[in-house]
Write a protein that holds these residues in place. Structure first.
Motif, short mmCIF file in Angstrom:
data_model
loop_
_atom_site.label_atom_id
_atom_site.label_comp_id
_atom_site.label_asym_id
_atom_site.label_seq_id
_atom_site.Cartn_x
_atom_site.Cartn_y
_atom_site.Cartn_z
N LYS A 43 -9.37 -8.61 2.82
CA LYS A 43 -8.74 -7.31 3.11
C LYS A 43 -9.60 -6.17 2.59
N GLU A 44 -9.30 -4.98 3.07
CA GLU A 44 -10.00 -3.80 2.59
C GLU A 44 -9.46 -3.39 1.22
N ARG A 45 -10.29 -2.68 0.50
CA ARG A 45 -9.86 -2.18 -0.80
C ARG A 45 -8.76 -1.13 -0.58
N GLU A 46 -7.74 -1.16 -1.44
CA GLU A 46 -6.61 -0.25 -1.29
C GLU A 46 -6.28 0.43 -2.62
N PHE A 47 -5.70 1.60 -2.49
CA PHE A 47 -5.29 2.38 -3.66
C PHE A 47 -4.09 1.73 -4.34
N VAL A 48 -4.07 1.78 -5.67
CA VAL A 48 -2.93 1.28 -6.44
C VAL A 48 -2.26 2.41 -7.21
N ALA A 49 -3.03 3.12 -8.03
CA ALA A 49 -2.44 4.15 -8.89
C ALA A 49 -3.51 5.14 -9.33
N ARG A 50 -3.02 6.32 -9.72
CA ARG A 50 -3.91 7.38 -10.21
C ARG A 50 -3.19 8.14 -11.30
N ILE A 51 -3.98 8.64 -12.28
CA ILE A 51 -3.44 9.52 -13.30
C ILE A 51 -4.39 10.70 -13.42
N THR A 52 -3.84 11.90 -13.36
CA THR A 52 -4.67 13.10 -13.39
C THR A 52 -5.19 13.37 -14.80
N ALA A 53 -6.16 14.28 -14.85
CA ALA A 53 -6.78 14.60 -16.14
C ALA A 53 -5.86 15.44 -17.00
N THR A 54 -5.26 16.45 -16.43
CA THR A 54 -4.38 17.35 -17.18
C THR A 54 -2.94 17.07 -16.79
N GLY A 55 -2.10 16.95 -17.78
CA GLY A 55 -0.70 16.70 -17.50
C GLY A 55 -0.36 15.24 -17.28
N GLY A 56 -1.38 14.44 -17.04
CA GLY A 56 -1.14 13.00 -16.87
C GLY A 56 -0.18 12.68 -15.75
N ILE A 57 -0.28 13.42 -14.64
CA ILE A 57 0.59 13.14 -13.49
C ILE A 57 0.15 11.83 -12.85
N THR A 58 1.13 10.99 -12.50
CA THR A 58 0.82 9.67 -11.95
C THR A 58 1.23 9.56 -10.49
N VAL A 59 0.46 8.76 -9.78
CA VAL A 59 0.70 8.51 -8.36
C VAL A 59 0.59 7.01 -8.15
N TYR A 60 1.47 6.45 -7.32
CA TYR A 60 1.45 5.01 -7.07
C TYR A 60 1.59 4.72 -5.58
N THR A 61 1.00 3.62 -5.17
CA THR A 61 1.29 3.14 -3.84
C THR A 61 2.68 2.52 -3.84
N ASN A 62 3.35 2.55 -2.70
CA ASN A 62 4.76 2.14 -2.65
C ASN A 62 4.99 0.71 -3.13
N SER A 63 4.06 -0.17 -2.84
CA SER A 63 4.29 -1.58 -3.13
C SER A 63 4.31 -1.90 -4.62
N VAL A 64 3.85 -0.98 -5.47
CA VAL A 64 3.83 -1.26 -6.91
C VAL A 64 4.77 -0.35 -7.70
N LYS A 65 5.40 0.59 -7.04
CA LYS A 65 6.30 1.51 -7.75
C LYS A 65 7.42 0.73 -8.42
N GLY A 66 7.68 1.07 -9.67
CA GLY A 66 8.70 0.39 -10.43
C GLY A 66 8.23 -0.88 -11.12
N ARG A 67 7.03 -1.36 -10.78
CA ARG A 67 6.48 -2.56 -11.40
C ARG A 67 5.21 -2.27 -12.21
N PHE A 68 4.39 -1.37 -11.74
CA PHE A 68 3.12 -1.04 -12.40
C PHE A 68 3.23 0.33 -13.06
N THR A 69 2.52 0.49 -14.17
CA THR A 69 2.45 1.78 -14.86
C THR A 69 1.02 2.06 -15.25
#
Length: 130
Positions: A43-69
């Motif tokens: 499979k192709e590489r896919e996004f999992v999660a991101r955390i910004t530099a300031t404020g530590g805002i987090t972003v997740y792909t739907n398939s890992v929300k609630g399971r990954f931090t």
């Protein structure tokens, strides 16, 4: 130039947990956004999660929300990915990536694109058995 080294991968049973770490060196870690991507066999590489530099805002792909931090420790120049309730479909090589260009952005449309990350680690294998 950032150098990124992942660790913490391994073999785990479904329902188990793992914590991945990514140690960064060579730059000002606190001013860099960090992301995790994964690539499963065939499979192709896919996004999992991101955390910004300031404020530590987090972003997740739907398939890992609630399971990954995703989290970061700027004092240790390290970003983590805590993975709970693992499923066989989480099996992949996991890569961390660094974004020095626009580290404040948290929009999904930006966060999920590989081209927006400037540096990459070598990857760590995660295998989840059923």
């Amino acid at each position: 130039q950032e150098q990124l080294v992942e660790s913490g991968g391994g073999l785990v049973q479904a329902g188990g947990s793992l914590r991945l770490s990514c140690a960064a060196s060579g730059g000002t870690f606190s001013s860099i956004a960090m992301g995790w991507f994964r690539q499963a066999p065939g499979k192709e590489r896919e996004f999992v999660a991101r955390i910004t530099a300031t404020g530590g805002i987090t972003v997740y792909t739907n398939s890992v929300k609630g399971r990954f931090t995703i989290s970061r420790d700027n004092a240790k120049n390290t970003v983590y990915l805590q993975m709970n309730s693992l499923k066989p479909e989480d099996t992949a090589v996991y890569y961390c990536a660094a974004d020095r260009t626009r580290p404040w952005i948290s929009a999904d449309s930006y966060s999920t694109k590989e081209n927006n990350y400037d540096y990459w680690g070598q990857g760590t294998q995660v295998i989840v058995s059923s």
